[in-house]
Design a protein around this motif. Structure first.
Motif, short mmCIF file in Angstrom:
data_model
loop_
_atom_site.label_atom_id
_atom_site.label_comp_id
_atom_site.label_asym_id
_atom_site.label_seq_id
_atom_site.Cartn_x
_atom_site.Cartn_y
_atom_site.Cartn_z
N GLY A 139 7.77 11.09 -0.37
CA GLY A 139 6.62 11.37 -0.61
C GLY A 139 6.08 12.67 -1.15
N VAL A 140 6.72 13.77 -0.48
CA VAL A 140 6.64 15.04 -0.75
C VAL A 140 7.23 15.33 -2.04
CG1 VAL A 140 7.35 17.47 -0.34
CG2 VAL A 140 6.31 15.94 1.48
N THR A 141 8.58 14.69 -2.12
CA THR A 141 9.41 14.91 -3.54
C THR A 141 8.51 14.35 -4.65
OG1 THR A 141 11.53 14.56 -2.13
CG2 THR A 141 11.46 14.00 -4.46
N MET A 142 8.11 13.03 -4.45
CA MET A 142 7.34 12.53 -5.67
C MET A 142 6.29 13.35 -5.91
SD MET A 142 8.96 9.62 -6.40
CE MET A 142 7.62 8.41 -6.99
N PHE A 143 5.47 14.37 -5.16
CA PHE A 143 4.52 15.02 -5.36
C PHE A 143 5.07 16.19 -6.20
CE2 PHE A 143 2.48 19.19 -4.34
CZ PHE A 143 1.17 19.18 -4.74
N LEU A 144 6.23 16.70 -5.91
CA LEU A 144 6.81 17.93 -6.52
C LEU A 144 7.16 17.49 -7.99
CD1 LEU A 144 9.02 19.53 -3.58
CD2 LEU A 144 6.95 20.37 -4.73
N ALA B 220 16.85 16.73 -10.62
CA ALA B 220 18.25 16.32 -10.12
C ALA B 220 17.86 15.77 -8.58
CB ALA B 220 19.22 17.39 -10.28
N GLY B 221 17.11 16.99 -7.83
CA GLY B 221 16.88 16.60 -6.36
C GLY B 221 15.92 15.44 -6.23
N THR B 222 15.18 15.31 -7.01
CA THR B 222 14.68 13.82 -6.88
C THR B 222 15.15 12.89 -6.95
OG1 THR B 222 12.37 14.80 -8.06
CG2 THR B 222 12.40 12.62 -7.72
N HIS B 223 16.06 12.74 -7.79
CA HIS B 223 17.09 11.23 -7.71
C HIS B 223 18.10 11.46 -6.47
CE1 HIS B 223 16.19 9.66 -11.50
NE2 HIS B 223 16.13 11.00 -11.93
N VAL C 126 0.82 -1.18 -0.04
CA VAL C 126 0.03 -0.11 -0.08
C VAL C 126 0.98 1.33 -0.19
CG1 VAL C 126 -1.60 1.35 1.39
CG2 VAL C 126 -1.99 -1.08 1.17
N GLY C 127 1.87 1.25 0.80
CA GLY C 127 2.61 2.58 0.88
C GLY C 127 3.70 2.56 -0.39
N TYR C 128 3.67 1.65 -1.08
CA TYR C 128 4.46 1.71 -2.43
C TYR C 128 3.54 2.12 -3.52
CZ TYR C 128 6.25 0.00 -6.95
OH TYR C 128 6.43 0.14 -8.34
N GLY C 129 2.58 1.88 -3.29
CA GLY C 129 1.20 2.48 -4.18
C GLY C 129 1.26 3.81 -4.00
N LEU C 130 1.16 4.30 -2.92
CA LEU C 130 0.97 5.82 -2.29
C LEU C 130 2.12 6.68 -2.79
CD1 LEU C 130 -0.33 5.34 1.33
CD2 LEU C 130 -1.59 6.01 -0.53
N LEU C 131 3.12 6.18 -3.02
CA LEU C 131 4.43 7.02 -3.60
C LEU C 131 3.69 7.41 -5.08
CD1 LEU C 131 7.59 5.14 -2.63
CD2 LEU C 131 6.57 7.12 -1.62
N PHE C 132 3.46 6.36 -5.83
CA PHE C 132 2.69 6.83 -7.17
C PHE C 132 1.72 7.64 -6.96
CE2 PHE C 132 5.45 2.86 -8.19
CZ PHE C 132 5.94 3.42 -9.25
N SER C 133 0.79 7.39 -6.16
CA SER C 133 -0.17 8.38 -5.82
C SER C 133 0.09 9.93 -5.50
CB SER C 133 -1.25 7.77 -4.64
OG SER C 133 -1.72 6.79 -5.00
N CYS C 134 1.23 10.08 -4.93
CA CYS C 134 1.79 11.30 -4.63
C CYS C 134 2.30 11.98 -5.82
CB CYS C 134 3.20 11.25 -3.57
SG CYS C 134 2.52 10.64 -1.89
N MET C 135 3.00 11.29 -6.82
CA MET C 135 3.27 11.86 -7.94
C MET C 135 1.97 12.09 -8.81
SD MET C 135 6.22 10.06 -10.44
CE MET C 135 5.43 8.75 -10.99
#
Length: 416
Positions: free
Chosen positions: A316-321, A300-303, A259-268
């Motif tokens: 999660g915040v980074t994936m949103f940005l 670059a910051g995301t990586h 579920v947490g893994y899926g939420l990372l993509f949801s943030c994006m």
């Protein structure tokens, strides 16, 4: 610009694209689930993803030639009607208890072969129904619809429907393609690349290879556009390399479950939706130049965050940005291409861009797994950070405000 608005033709195109994206997302979720229910062989399961990406390499370039030769709206309608029986067939086979993995492979190949041409035709058609000053808003709304339907709704909805009955997502997908075709049929007007390409007036045609090469050469001669397309292809390579092992990073470093893994993509996806809806205003406030430049730094910051952080919240915040950045880059890139490209070459130039992007996706998926296996789990992220920083330094001046402003002011002409 204040008095201009997106008219009914655009609303129908948006509704058709969003409905189609929702249906495609259902099959994208249901087909792998169905394949995995038939076999536990990783190679066979991953084969579905390979088959889904293959059409983007095979048909992007010839598809662009086709888009520039025929009425783009009629072509999209035909493609939708082709996909209706293509996804209805496995639904019937599942109901009859006689579905095979080979059939599912074939369905994924057909719907994605149609999708690459459908998407190219839609992008080429857009400047004919939207004022130039509203292209950012129009592209943003299209991205928002696709992100919401394909990126956010289709996943949980597809999984739920599959749990009720494996055939339902495919039946629903067939219905969405039919609705999309009907909506497109309600759009008035002709949308050929050249006004003189009318009935009874035959136009001399060259070979598909020659016309595709013309589109490639034109794009190669445009410094700003070729830089953007090359960047997206290269950065997509590093992005897909990173996301291909994200499930392992989420498990081993962030200690997240499924579920947490899926939420990372949801943030994006949420970031992408936010960027799409507010994109025209954010780009106007920030300027296209700084939208592109800041986007490179976010890349670059995301990586860097993914390579170093062990906090699920920070990631999660980074994936949103990153989702916001991806939407804004897509809007600027599409709008510039639609502004600068001669009307009779929009299909070929757009398909060349898709071809380069798809190539990066395919190669990146292979490189990510290989690099992580040989050198460690965070290797793809460090590589992505280094590549993004180098790219930012090398291309910073290409996105100079004067250059981008001149591109926005330039008027495309019909090529001959």
């Amino acid at each position: 610009m204040a008095g201009e608005k997106l008219d009914g033709r655009y609303v129908k195109l948006w509704a058709a694209s969003t409905t189609s994206a929702l249906g495609s997302g259902l099959t994208t979720v249901a087909a792998p689930l169905l394949i995995a229910s038939r076999t536990d062989d990783p190679f066979v399961v991953s084969g579905g993803f390979a088959v889904a990406w293959l059409p983007w390499l095979l048909f992007a370039l010839p598809g662009g030639v086709l888009v520039d030769r025929v009425d783009r709206r009629k072509l999209m309608i035909i493609l939708d009607w082709i996909r209706v029986p293509a996804v209805a067939l496995p639904a019937v086979a599942i109901t009859m208890g006689d579905v095979s993995i080979a059939l599912l492979y074939a369905v994924l190949f057909v719907i994605n072969s149609s999708e690459v041409v459908f998407r190219t035709a839609g992008g080429a058609m857009l400047p004919s129904i939207v004022p130039k000053t509203l292209l950012e808003r129009a592209n943003g709304r299209l991205y928002a619809g696709t992100t919401l339907a394909h990126g956010m709704l289709s996943g949980p909805l597809g999984g739920f429907l599959f749990g009720v009955a494996a055939s339902i997502p495919f039946y629903v997908n067939a219905g969405t393609y039919a609705v999309s075709a009907l909506l497109l049929g309600l759009i008035a007007g002709a949308y050929r690349s050249r006004p003189e390409d009318g009935p009874g007036e035959p136009v001399k045609r060259r070979s598909i290879r020659a016309e595709a090469a013309e589109g490639f050469r034109w794009l190669a001669g445009q410094r700003l556009l070729r830089t953007m397309v090359g960047l997206i292809g290269l950065l997509n390579l590093t992005l897909v390399a990173a996301t291909s092992v994200l499930v392992l990073l989420a498990k081993e470093r962030l200690h997240l479950g499924a579920v947490g893994y899926g939420l990372l993509f949801s943030c994006m996806a949420v970031g992408g939706l936010f960027g799409s809806v507010t994109g025209d205003r954010l780009i106007a406030w920030c300027t296209p130049t700084w939208t592109l430049r800041i986007g490179l730094l976010i890349e670059a910051g995301t990586h860097l965050v993914l390579a170093t952080s062990t906090s699920a919240t920070v990631v999660g915040v980074t994936m949103f940005l990153f989702g916001v950045h991806g939407a804004l880059w897509g809007i600027v890139g599409s709008s510039l291409r639609q502004r600068l490209t001669p009307p009779d070459m929009l299909g070929r130039v757009g398909s060349t861009s898709l071809f380069i992007v798809a190539g990066g996706n395919c190669v990146g998926a292979l490189l990510g797994g290989a690099a992580a296996s040989k050198f460690g789990l965070t290797t793809p992220y460090w590589a992505g950070f280094v590549v993004a920083m180098i790219v930012s330094a090398v291309t910073w001046r290409v996105f100079d405000r004067a250059v981008v402003s001149a591109a926005y002011a330039e008027e495309p002409t019909v090529s001959r």
